[in-house]
Structures are given as structure tokens and as C-alpha cells.
Design a protein around this motif. Structure first.
Motif, mmCIF file in Angstrom:
data_model
loop_
_atom_site.group_PDB
_atom_site.id
_atom_site.type_symbol
_atom_site.label_atom_id
_atom_site.label_comp_id
_atom_site.label_asym_id
_atom_site.label_seq_id
_atom_site.Cartn_x
_atom_site.Cartn_y
_atom_site.Cartn_z
ATOM 1 N N UNK A 62 0.831 -1.197 0.000
ATOM 2 C CA UNK A 62 0.000 0.000 0.000
ATOM 3 C C UNK A 62 0.873 1.258 0.000
ATOM 4 N N UNK A 63 0.482 2.240 -0.792
ATOM 5 C CA UNK A 63 1.181 3.530 -0.847
ATOM 6 C C UNK A 63 0.176 4.626 -0.508
ATOM 7 N N UNK A 70 -4.069 8.493 2.054
ATOM 8 C CA UNK A 70 -4.713 7.686 3.093
ATOM 9 C C UNK A 70 -6.152 7.319 2.746
ATOM 10 N N UNK A 71 -6.844 8.227 2.036
ATOM 11 C CA UNK A 71 -8.240 7.976 1.677
ATOM 12 C C UNK A 71 -8.364 7.036 0.481
ATOM 13 N N UNK A 72 -7.385 7.062 -0.408
ATOM 14 C CA UNK A 72 -7.408 6.211 -1.603
ATOM 15 C C UNK A 72 -6.003 5.655 -1.826
ATOM 16 N N UNK A 73 -5.628 4.636 -1.059
ATOM 17 C CA UNK A 73 -4.260 4.108 -1.174
ATOM 18 C C UNK A 73 -3.968 3.547 -2.563
ATOM 19 N N UNK A 74 -2.747 3.795 -3.001
ATOM 20 C CA UNK A 74 -2.268 3.197 -4.242
ATOM 21 C C UNK A 74 -1.356 2.030 -3.917
ATOM 22 N N UNK A 75 -0.601 1.611 -4.913
ATOM 23 C CA UNK A 75 0.292 0.470 -4.754
ATOM 24 C C UNK A 75 1.693 0.821 -5.232
ATOM 25 N N UNK A 76 2.686 0.237 -4.591
ATOM 26 C CA UNK A 76 4.064 0.280 -5.066
ATOM 27 C C UNK A 76 4.654 -1.120 -4.906
ATOM 28 N N UNK A 77 5.801 -1.323 -5.517
ATOM 29 C CA UNK A 77 6.439 -2.628 -5.457
ATOM 30 C C UNK A 77 7.155 -2.844 -4.130
ATOM 31 N N UNK A 141 1.328 -2.831 5.683
ATOM 32 C CA UNK A 141 1.342 -2.257 4.335
ATOM 33 C C UNK A 141 1.352 -3.325 3.242
ATOM 34 N N UNK A 142 1.484 -4.592 3.627
ATOM 35 C CA UNK A 142 1.378 -5.664 2.642
ATOM 36 C C UNK A 142 -0.098 -5.897 2.337
ATOM 37 N N UNK A 143 -0.451 -5.908 1.047
ATOM 38 C CA UNK A 143 -1.863 -5.972 0.672
ATOM 39 C C UNK A 143 -2.479 -7.351 0.859
ATOM 40 N N UNK A 144 -1.653 -8.390 0.879
ATOM 41 C CA UNK A 144 -2.211 -9.724 0.764
ATOM 42 C C UNK A 144 -2.723 -9.919 -0.660
ATOM 43 N N UNK A 145 -3.625 -10.860 -0.838
ATOM 44 C CA UNK A 145 -4.171 -11.151 -2.171
ATOM 45 C C UNK A 145 -5.249 -10.128 -2.506
ATOM 46 N N UNK A 146 -5.119 -9.502 -3.687
ATOM 47 C CA UNK A 146 -6.132 -8.561 -4.171
ATOM 48 C C UNK A 146 -6.850 -9.153 -5.376
#
Length: 197
Positions: A62-63, A70-77, A141-146
Motif C-alpha cells: 500500500x502507498x 490515506x483515503x485512496x491508497x495506491x500500490x508500489x512494489x 502495508x502488505x496488501x495480501x491477495x487482491x
């Protein structure tokens, strides 16, 4: 998911430990697997294609600052344990490596999410020990499975101080392709992002 108002961990002791483990006598090697490949933002003396075993690149962090809010988290590697990862190592002259590490911490470790590790990297010219930013599956911050639909939503909506999650993923994908690296998982996600909603 609740927003992160403060760092998960204090990044300063983690920087001190990494500096101590580097030692300051030799040149510094840094392993890039995401945006560091196409936007290192530091001067380097050499760069080489490299492979790390025991870790893989995953768009599963999660980014809430760089590529989202914080309201709309994005993703990073992040680099998760298991598998292997092809990327790039950069050699930084020891005379300014300390400042490069300080600057890297300001970029990568604002929230203290990553676990910095020294990893053995195979290159065509021989093995090197490089600093890499890994991610624990136990991290909040790890998303798990999306689900695919969640990835589509994030690609369509998430944007932070450095731009959108989609642009970040596509820039990384393009640079990996230019280097002759085929990341099947990322290619599948890019295809999802480009599907009409």
C-alpha cells in the motif's frame, strides 16, 4: 484500512544499522527492482543487470503518500520472500555513499515500512552484496491477495505526490521490457489496467 498518520517504525535506527553494516570503506551497491531502475535519483559509478534468488518483485504494498493517499491508497512494489527477481545493481563510490543512503531513506523509508537487507546479487561480472528494500508479509502495508477488480479500481483512481499507481506500474514494466526482463505477473496487471472499465 485506516490511514497511517505516523511511521510504522522509526527509520533513523534502521539507517544507522544499514550504515554500520555497510562499513564505509568500500563502494556501496544498491539493488533496484522498481522505480529505482528508471529513476535512481543518485549518481552512480556503474550499473549492472542483476538477479536475486529468494525474493521476488510484487505490486503488493500500500502507498498512502507516493502513489496514493490515506483515503485512496495506491500500490508500489515490494520484494517479497520466495522465487527470484531480475533487476539492476548500482555501484556508488564510497566517498558519497553515506549521503546517497540518507537520501534513499528520505525517499523509500518515510513510513519505515520496508525492511532494508543486504542481498547477494548475481551479475554477469560476478556476485555483489547490495542493499535492497524488502517487504514483510506481516507488515500492515502488505496488501495480501487482491482481486482483479480491486487492481482495476486502484489503477483507475489512486494517485499520490509522485503520480498515479498506473503510471508507476507502466513505467516499471516498460523499463523491464527494455532490459529484456519479462515479469509475467506485472504484465498481467498492466493488461488489467488497460481493460475498459
Amino acid at each position: 484500512m485506516p490511514p497511517l498518520a505516523a511511521p510504522l517504525r522509526d527509520p533513523a535506527p534502521m539507517l544507522d544499522r544499514a550504515l554500520h553494516e555497510w562499513g564505509g570503506r568500500d563502494d556501496l551497491w544498491i539493488f533496484g527492482y522498481g522505480s529505482l531502475i528508471w529513476r535512481p535519483d543518485f549518481a552512480y559509478a556503474e550499473r549492472r543487470a542483476a538477479t536475486v534468488h529468494g525474493w521476488h518483485r510484487a505490486l503488493k504494498m500500500w502507498s498512502r503518500v507516493n502513489r496514493g493517499t490515506p483515503e485512496c491508497p495506491g500500490l508500489v512494489f515490494g520484494m517479497l520472500s520466495g522465487g527470484s527477481c531480475r533487476g539492476m545493481v548500482f555501484r556508488v563510490d564510497h566517498s558519497h555513499a553515506r549521503q546517497v543512503m540518507v537520501n534513499l531513506w528520505q525517499r523509500e523509508m518515510v513510513l519505515g515500512v520496508y525492511d532494508p537487507r543486504w542481498l547477494n546479487c548475481r551479475t554477469p561480472q560476478g556476485a555483489v552484496r547490495a542493499l535492497a528494500f524488502t517487504l514483510s508479509r506481516k507488515s500492515p502495508s502488505h496488501t495480501g491477495v487482491l482481486a482483479d477488480e480491486e487492481y482495476r479500481r486502484i489503477f483507475a483512481q489512486a494517485s499520490g505526490i509522485y503520480g498515479t499507481t498506473r503510471d508507476y506500474a507502466e513505467a516499471t514494466h516498460a523499463e523491464l521490457q527494455r532490459m529484456g526482463i519479462h515479469d509475467r505477473a506485472l504484465s498481467r496487471l498492466i493488461a488489467l489496467a488497460r481493460e475498459p472499465r
